[in-house]
Write a protein that holds these residues in place. Structure first.
Motif, PDB file in Angstrom:
ATOM      1  N   PRO A  58      -8.458  -2.756   3.644  1.00 21.96           N
ATOM      2  CA  PRO A  58      -7.320  -3.289   2.889  1.00 21.96           C
ATOM      3  C   PRO A  58      -7.036  -4.733   3.290  1.00 21.96           C
ATOM      4  CG  PRO A  58      -6.810  -1.105   3.757  1.00 21.96           C
ATOM      5  CD  PRO A  58      -8.105  -1.523   4.382  1.00 21.96           C
ATOM      6  N   VAL A  72      -0.824  -2.694   5.515  1.00 21.39           N
ATOM      7  CA  VAL A  72      -1.502  -1.477   5.046  1.00 21.39           C
ATOM      8  C   VAL A  72      -2.653  -1.123   5.986  1.00 21.39           C
ATOM      9  CG1 VAL A  72      -2.863  -0.478   3.161  1.00 21.39           C
ATOM     10  CG2 VAL A  72      -0.858  -1.887   2.649  1.00 21.39           C
ATOM     11  N   LEU A  73      -3.407  -2.135   6.390  1.00 25.34           N
ATOM     12  CA  LEU A  73      -4.525  -1.904   7.303  1.00 25.34           C
ATOM     13  C   LEU A  73      -4.046  -1.388   8.649  1.00 25.34           C
ATOM     14  CD1 LEU A  73      -7.438  -2.026   8.212  1.00 25.34           C
ATOM     15  CD2 LEU A  73      -7.206  -4.507   8.511  1.00 25.34           C
TER      16      LEU A  73
END
Length: 304
Positions: free
Chosen positions: A58, A63-64
Motif C-alpha cells: 500500500p 495503511v501499510l
C-alpha cells in the motif's frame, strides 16, 4: 546455543526478509500473482521480524503500517535508486530520497538503502558483465559527494544510510566498494553488504566483511549458485536471465558459508538488520518454503 547466539542475539540484530522471494520489483513479469497480504503473512509465519518495501505494498504509510503491525512486522529498509552519475538528476535524486525518508519516518523505520543506477546495465537485455558502467573520476566525485549529502539528510533525521553494491552498476566489485568507502564520510555513509551480489561479481564477501566491518550498516543475506554464474559469464546473459535461471537463492541453499561472515560481524559488534533476500522466480521456488528454509538455516547458525 552457539557463541553467536549471545553476540548476535535478538537484542543485537533483527531478522528481516525481502519481498523479492514473492515477486520481483525490477522485473514485474517475474510474478506468480501473490498478493501483498499473502506475502507479509507468510513473512511473519516463517518467523521474520521485518521486511523490505515492494511495489505491491500500500502506498499510504498509515495503511501499510496497520497491515504490518497486525502481523508483528517492521520495515527493515526502503530502497531508493540514485542517479548522481548522469545528467541533470542530482536534484531529482535528492527529492526522491527525501520522500522515501518521510514515508519511512511515518512507518517508524530508521534504515535507508540506496544504490547508484546511473547507466546501469542490470535492467537491460544485455550482457550484465560486459555492459556495466565504468565511472569517470568526475562521475565518482558526483556520486560520493551526493551520497555524503544524502547521508547528512538521513543522519539529521536520526536515520542511517547504507549503500548497496549491485550487479550491473558502477559499484559492482570489491575495488569499486573500496573506492566508494574511501571517498565518503564514514559517519554518514555505511555499507550494505550483499553476500551474493559480491560473489556474483567475482569477489569474496568474507574478505570484504573483514576489511570493512566497521562500515557495515546493513546486511542482505543472499546465497548464490556458482554454476549459473559461470553460465552467465560464458553466454553473456543479462541480469534478468540470471535471476530467471536461479542464480540467487536463500542462505543455506547455495554455495556461501555464512557462519564466518556472521562471526566477523559479531566481532565488530554489529547491531542492526540481517535481511534474507533471494531474487527468485516464485513460479519455480515457492516463497514460503524458501523463507522457512532460510529461517531454519539462520536458527541453526545463530542459535535462535
Amino acid at each position: 546455543m552457539t557463541d553467536l547466539a549471545g553476540r548476535l542475539g535478538p537484542d543485537k540484530v533483527k531478522l528481516g526478509v525481502c519481498c523479492t522471494l514473492w515477486w520481483n520489483d525490477d522485473f514485474p513479469t517475474i510474478d506468480a500473482g501473490i498478493s501483498f497480504g499473502q506475502a507479509v503473512s507468510e513473512m511473519a509465519l516463517a518467523g521474520f521480524q521485518g521486511c523490505s518495501i515492494g511495489h505491491k505494498y500500500p502506498s499510504d504509510p498509515a495503511v501499510l503500517k496497520a497491515a504490518l503491525d497486525l502481523r508483528g512486522l517492521e520495515i527493515s529498509e526502503p530502497w531508493t535508486s540514485t542517479y548522481f552519475t548522469i545528467g541533470k538528476m542530482r536534484h531529482k535524486t535528492i527529492a526522491a530520497f527525501e520522500q522515501t525518508l518521510a514515508n519511512l519516518k511515518a512507518l517508524g523505520g530508521t534504515e535507508l538503502v540506496v544504490a547508484e543506477f546511473g547507466a546501469s546495465s542490470h535492467l537491460l537485455p544485455v550482457d550484465v558483465f560486459a555492459n556495466r558502467p565504468q565511472f569517470t573520476n568526475a562521475q565518482w566525485d558526483a556520486l560520493t559527494s551526493g551520497l555524503d549529502e544524502l547521508g547528512k539528510i538521513a543522519s539529521s533525521a536520526g536515520m542511517k544510510l547504507s549503500y548497496h553494491h549491485h550487479m550491473g552498476t558502477g559499484v559492482q566489485t570489491r575495488a569499486d566498494v573500496d573506492r566508494l568507502l574511501a571517498s565518503t564520510d564514514p559517519n554518514l555513509v555505511h555499507l550494505l553488504l550483499d553476500t551474493a551480489h559480491l560473489t556474483f561479481a567475482g569477489d569474496d564477501p568474507l574478505d570484504l566483511a573483514r576489511a570493512h566491518a566497521d562500515r557495515i550498516g546493513h546486511v542482505h543475506m543472499k546465497d548464490i549458485r556458482p554454476g549459473i554464474v559461470s553460465r552467465v559469464r560464458e553466454e553473456g546473459l543479462s541480469f534478468q536471465e540470471a535471476v530467471e535461471l536461479g542464480v540467487f537463492t536463500v542462505p543455506g541453499d547455495g554455495a556461501i558459508d555464512f557462519r564466518p561472515i556472521l562471526e566477523v560481524l559479531a566481532d565488530a559488534g554489529y547491531e542492526g538488520w540481517l535481511v534474507v533476500e533471494a531474487e527468485q522466480d516464485p513460479n519455480n521456488a515457492t516463497p514460503l518454503e524458501y523463507a522457512k528454509k532460510a529461517r531454519s538455516y539462520l536458527a541453526e547458525v545463530l542459535g535462535w
